[in-house]
Write a protein that holds these residues in place. Structure first.
Motif, PDB file in Angstrom:
ATOM      1  N   SER A 237       0.841  -1.193   0.000  1.00 12.91           N
ATOM      2  CA  SER A 237       0.000   0.000   0.000  1.00 12.91           C
ATOM      3  C   SER A 237       0.879   1.248   0.000  1.00 12.91           C
ATOM      4  CB  SER A 237      -0.913   0.002   1.233  1.00 12.91           C
ATOM      5  OG  SER A 237      -1.718   1.164   1.270  1.00 12.91           O
ATOM      6  N   TYR A 242      -5.393   1.986  -0.127  1.00 13.60           N
ATOM      7  CA  TYR A 242      -5.213   1.648  -1.535  1.00 13.60           C
ATOM      8  C   TYR A 242      -4.221   0.481  -1.612  1.00 13.60           C
ATOM      9  CZ  TYR A 242      -7.114   6.312  -1.433  1.00 13.60           C
ATOM     10  OH  TYR A 242      -7.887   7.394  -1.138  1.00 13.60           O
ATOM     11  N   HIS A 243      -4.715  -0.668  -2.046  1.00 13.68           N
ATOM     12  CA  HIS A 243      -3.957  -1.906  -1.899  1.00 13.68           C
ATOM     13  C   HIS A 243      -3.605  -2.550  -3.240  1.00 13.68           C
ATOM     14  CE1 HIS A 243      -4.779  -2.075   2.483  1.00 13.68           C
ATOM     15  NE2 HIS A 243      -5.912  -1.482   2.137  1.00 13.68           N
ATOM     16  N   ARG A 244      -2.364  -2.994  -3.341  1.00 11.52           N
ATOM     17  CA  ARG A 244      -1.889  -3.767  -4.484  1.00 11.52           C
ATOM     18  C   ARG A 244      -1.588  -5.168  -3.976  1.00 11.52           C
ATOM     19  NH1 ARG A 244       0.190  -0.885  -8.941  1.00 11.52           N
ATOM     20  NH2 ARG A 244      -0.386   1.322  -8.854  1.00 11.52           N
ATOM     21  N   TRP A 256      -5.630  -4.629  -7.947  1.00 11.55           N
ATOM     22  CA  TRP A 256      -5.602  -3.357  -7.223  1.00 11.55           C
ATOM     23  C   TRP A 256      -6.987  -3.165  -6.627  1.00 11.55           C
ATOM     24  CZ3 TRP A 256      -8.210   1.094  -6.628  1.00 11.55           C
ATOM     25  CH2 TRP A 256      -7.543   2.223  -6.164  1.00 11.55           C
ATOM     26  N   GLN A 258      -9.479  -0.578  -3.815  1.00 12.16           N
ATOM     27  CA  GLN A 258      -9.612   0.548  -2.908  1.00 12.16           C
ATOM     28  C   GLN A 258     -10.416   0.107  -1.699  1.00 12.16           C
ATOM     29  OE1 GLN A 258     -12.668   2.095  -2.226  1.00 12.16           O
ATOM     30  NE2 GLN A 258     -14.005   1.253  -3.782  1.00 12.16           N
ATOM     31  N   ARG A 276     -16.355   4.535  -4.473  1.00  9.78           N
ATOM     32  CA  ARG A 276     -15.230   4.960  -5.300  1.00  9.78           C
ATOM     33  C   ARG A 276     -14.912   6.440  -5.089  1.00  9.78           C
ATOM     34  NH1 ARG A 276     -13.314   2.352  -9.885  1.00  9.78           N
ATOM     35  NH2 ARG A 276     -11.868   3.563 -11.137  1.00  9.78           N
ATOM     36  N   ARG A 279     -11.603   7.494  -3.402  1.00 10.51           N
ATOM     37  CA  ARG A 279     -10.275   7.226  -3.961  1.00 10.51           C
ATOM     38  C   ARG A 279      -9.506   8.515  -4.202  1.00 10.51           C
ATOM     39  NH1 ARG A 279      -9.538   3.595  -9.250  1.00 10.51           N
ATOM     40  NH2 ARG A 279     -10.146   2.004  -7.758  1.00 10.51           N
ATOM     41  N   ASP A 283      -2.499   6.803  -6.351  1.00 13.59           N
ATOM     42  CA  ASP A 283      -2.107   5.500  -6.871  1.00 13.59           C
ATOM     43  C   ASP A 283      -2.320   5.355  -8.366  1.00 13.59           C
ATOM     44  OD1 ASP A 283      -0.800   3.258  -5.898  1.00 13.59           O
ATOM     45  OD2 ASP A 283      -2.594   2.035  -6.054  1.00 13.59           O
TER      46      ASP A 283
END
Length: 368
Positions: A237, A242-244, A256, A258, A276, A279, A283
């Motif tokens: 992150s 916000y995560h990968r 990916w 949110q 959303r 966001r 990112d």
């Protein structure tokens, strides 16, 4: 355009760095490859992975030092064929074997790949991406072509393309290169494949996937189910929420997502909701597809199983027409984000609606 003599690159979190010193009389065209193979797709999450071939002696890992704690690992599908990735953020960096190394173009530093930019993000000194990913280089595993999605990739094609049907998929499945992480998706009724398809050229996606362009497909979280041991699912992150997601064992970039509730738990994704609207621009993308009030996930299209992406194989390895849906999941009429990072002769030939930075700021560039 001057011939490059040296470039640098590394992973998304900057823990792993490398340096390339090109040999004298290096043939950039002959050593540029755009790969469609399922292994590169699985590990990078991208539909196409551009790599550049070099003698191993021309490549140096500059950090970290070779210690047991270094966040650098390799995954071997075939013995002694090393797929290097960062264990901290999952970035796919290079393939190594038989005395050569193939450097992923997306992991090259932006100042070399795209060029140097001024304070407003405008390129003021062009990079060497057009040479490093030569548009007249080789295109491999073209039997895995996704119709209009990959037809814009130019070069000498080593295998023939395949035909694709127009049947709409109801569900699909995918996972990482080593198989530790698996997921399934169920497409909602009336799902708009074009509106939910994105080709991202942002530096963050390039760094993590190693690809010049990353095809993503957006779905509501309720349509996505992920099964993974807690010890294998990595979560990088860049900013809270916000995560990968990636596999810690093989480095595959999976998705990916949110998380507006800023939840630190990366498991049970379908149970995490949100909007959303929360966001941020940190990112690389904002409002790039219709909003899902329950929250959403953007899957890396290259991680879908080959039978769903390319199609089922029949006798002799020939794809059964109408069984693959890559042309819908990476829809050629979808959005192209961060188009200011285009590589001339390579990514500027992609079809779709082009946006500078992202599509919420209204800076549409062109459509073709």
């Amino acid at each position: 355009m001057s011939t490059p003599t040296k470039i640098t690159g590394g992973c998304l979190c900057k823990a792993v760095r490398y340096e390339v010193n090109f040999p004298e009389d290096h043939d950039f065209k002959a050593n540029s490859v755009a790969c469609f193979c399922s292994l590169c797709r699985k590990q990078s999450g991208a539909v196409v992975v551009h790599v550049h071939i070099l003698p191993r002696s021309s490549f140096t890992w500059t950090s970290p030092s070779a210690t047991p704690a270094a966040p650098l690992a390799n995954y071997q599908v075939i013995k002694d064929n090393l797929r290097w990735f960062c264990t901290a953020c999952g970035s796919y960096l290079a393939w190594e074997g038989n005395g050569i190394i193939e450097v992923t173009a997306g992991s090259v530093d932006e100042e070399f790949l795209v060029g140097k930019k001024d304070g407003e993000g405008t390129v003021i000194e062009k990079g060497v991406g057009e040479q490093f990913c030569h548009p007249e280089g080789a295109v491999t595993w073209v039997n895995n072509s996704l119709g209009p999605v990959t037809e814009g990739i130019k070069g000498t094609r080593w295998k023939f393309s395949v035909d694709h049907g127009e049947k709409l998929p109801v569900k699909a499945a995918g996972g990482c290169l080593c198989g530790a992480i698996r997921y399934s998706v169920v497409f909602p009724p009336g799902h708009d494949f074009a509106m939910n398809s994105t080709k991202c050229l942002c530096t963050a996606c390039r760094k993590q996937s190693g690809a010049l362009m990353l095809h993503l497909h957006t779905l509501p979280l309720s349509s996505f189910s992920c099964v993974a041991p807690a010890s294998e699912l990595g979560d990088y992150s860049r900013s809270p929420g916000y995560h990968r997601l990636f596999c810690k064992r093989c480095g595959s970039f999976i998705a990916w997502r949110q998380d507006p509730r800023l939840c630190g738990d990366v498991h049970g994704l379908a149970d995490i909701g949100g909007s959303r609207a929360t966001r941020q621009a940190l990112d690389g993308t904002i409002d790039c597809a219709p909003a899902y009030e329950e929250g959403e996930v953007e899957i890396c299209v290259g991680t879908l199983d080959e039978e769903f992406l390319v199609g089922r194989r029949g006798p002799g390895g020939k794809v059964v027409p109408g069984t693959g849906f890559g042309h819908l999941l990476g829809h050629p009429e979808g959005r192209i984000l961060w188009a200011e990072n285009d590589i001339s002769g390579v990514t500027d030939r992609l079809t779709g609606v082009r946006y500078q930075n992202n599509c919420s700021n209204g800076l549409k560039i062109k459509e073709h």
